[in-house]
Design an enzyme around this catalytic site. Structure first.
Site, PDB file in Angstrom:
ATOM      1  N   LYS A  48      35.335 -21.390  19.303  1.00 45.27           N
ATOM      2  CA  LYS A  48      36.071 -20.085  18.877  1.00 45.27           C
ATOM      3  C   LYS A  48      36.180 -18.937  19.729  1.00 45.27           C
ATOM      4  O   LYS A  48      36.168 -17.763  19.370  1.00 45.27           O
ATOM      5  CB  LYS A  48      35.738 -19.793  17.455  1.00 45.27           C
ATOM      6  CG  LYS A  48      35.953 -21.205  16.448  1.00 45.27           C
ATOM      7  CD  LYS A  48      37.159 -21.356  16.094  1.00 45.27           C
ATOM      8  CE  LYS A  48      38.185 -20.521  15.595  1.00 45.27           C
ATOM      9  NZ  LYS A  48      39.533 -21.058  15.543  1.00 45.27           N
ATOM     10  N   HIS A 109      32.148 -27.903  24.422  1.00 44.95           N
ATOM     11  CA  HIS A 109      31.413 -26.604  24.351  1.00 44.95           C
ATOM     12  C   HIS A 109      30.073 -26.767  24.530  1.00 44.95           C
ATOM     13  O   HIS A 109      29.319 -25.765  24.274  1.00 44.95           O
ATOM     14  CB  HIS A 109      31.732 -26.262  22.697  1.00 44.95           C
ATOM     15  CG  HIS A 109      32.992 -26.113  22.151  1.00 44.95           C
ATOM     16  ND1 HIS A 109      33.935 -25.185  22.812  1.00 44.95           N
ATOM     17  CD2 HIS A 109      33.936 -26.611  21.189  1.00 44.95           C
ATOM     18  CE1 HIS A 109      35.106 -25.275  21.867  1.00 44.95           C
ATOM     19  NE2 HIS A 109      34.969 -26.139  20.954  1.00 44.95           N
ATOM     20  N   SER A 139      34.828 -15.279  14.254  1.00 41.09           N
ATOM     21  CA  SER A 139      36.004 -16.243  14.259  1.00 41.09           C
ATOM     22  C   SER A 139      34.906 -17.569  14.008  1.00 41.09           C
ATOM     23  O   SER A 139      35.311 -18.555  13.268  1.00 41.09           O
ATOM     24  CB  SER A 139      36.453 -16.437  15.653  1.00 41.09           C
ATOM     25  OG  SER A 139      37.484 -17.402  15.698  1.00 41.09           O
TER      26      SER A 139
END
Length: 296
Positions: A48, A109, A139
């Site tokens: 995010k 990620h 987020s």
């Protein structure tokens, strides 16, 4: 703490990183050993932090600024996501990767110590997007609350976990500091989310120059418009509304692409929380030279 799906019980810490049920121990081991090709194109972020936004920019440029060609399929299908094994899929992402033609579009990620080992040594080009920690936290908090295989948090509990590197995908500090340390590598481009908000056209030009993909005369303004947050939020090929492959439970009140603003953290962090986080940030980031804008 309430949960949306019992699969969250399979969340566990692996080498200091919290992973969901979709990231098995077997997958983590296999990804570490997978081949990374020198012509791979890799987008890396903390979860995010502008991942989908950068994916759209990269893929539009990759397809020669042909918007229809880029958006002929979902952003999820354009990039191979290394981090999860899609439910009901017979093979893992590392196996799918072997069958893909070059150059491959990849996103991850993973923290430094869990990403493919060859990403440390070969010349595959990596675009890393870093986002200020407070907005990133907010987020990610909302993301956890709309994904079926992640636990649902109240804000105070999430803030505690984020500050203590116990939130989903691990330490914001570690992943940002690692890629910041590699910002001068020829094959690494470090972009800040806030710069994308301030001057998207300049970021697009940087990405095009980094990959050596020229932008046709007169096309830049069209790319900026196509890749704006407002346009992407309305685009079913980028807003995840046309995909059910990642176990995301979307709610009308919290879509996958929510606000995309700089400074929304002020609506969640109390004064005490902001001061507490500032102390942690100063301790961990002192002397690194890495600073972010927390409001525009």
């Amino acid at each position: 703490m309430s949960v949306t799906d019992k699969r969250f019980e399979d969340e566990r810490m692996v080498d200091g990183v919290l992973h969901s049920s979709l990231t098995s121990d077997e997958l983590l081991k296999a990804v570490r050993k997978m081949e990374i090709r020198n012509d791979d194109i890799i987008v890396v972020t903390h979860t995010k932090a502008g991942t989908t936004w950068m994916q759209e920019i990269v893929s539009v440029l990759f397809y020669g600024c042909d918007f229809k060609k880029a958006d002929s399929k979902s952003i999820i299908e354009r990039f191979l996501f290394l981090d999860i094994h899609i439910p009901d899929c017979a093979v893992g992402p590392h196996e799918i990767a072997d069958s893909l033609p070059s150059p491959r579009l990849i996103k991850t990620h993973f923290q430094q110590h869990q990403m493919p080992e060859q990403m440390l040594t070969n010349k595959a080009k990596v675009v890393y997007v870093g986002r200020n920690a407070k907005d990133n936290a907010v987020s990610l908090f909302h993301f956890c609350n709309i994904v079926s295989h992640l636990r649902t948090y109240e804000w105070d509990s999430f803030f505690h976990d984020f500050c203590n590197n116990k939130a989903h995908r691990g330490s914001w500090f570690d992943i940002n500091l690692y890629w910041w340390s590699r910002r001068n590598d020829d094959n690494v481009l470090f972009i800040k989310y806030e710069d994308m908000q301030k001057d998207l056209s300049s970021v697009i030009v940087k990405v095009s120059e980094f990959f050596g993909w020229p932008i046709p005369d007169g096309k830049l303004d069209e790319i900026v418009n196509h890749c704006s947050f407002v346009s992407m939020k309305k685009n079913p090929k980028t807003n995840y509304s046309d995909s059910t492959t990642v176990g995301v439970n979307f709610k009308a009140s919290t879509p996958f692409m929510r606000k995309g603003k700089v400074g929304d953290w002020k609506n969640y962090f109390t004064v005490a929380q902001s001061e507490e986080f500032d102390k942690i940030y100063e301790e961990k980031m002192k002397g690194t030279g890495l600073v972010f804008d927390y409001e525009l």
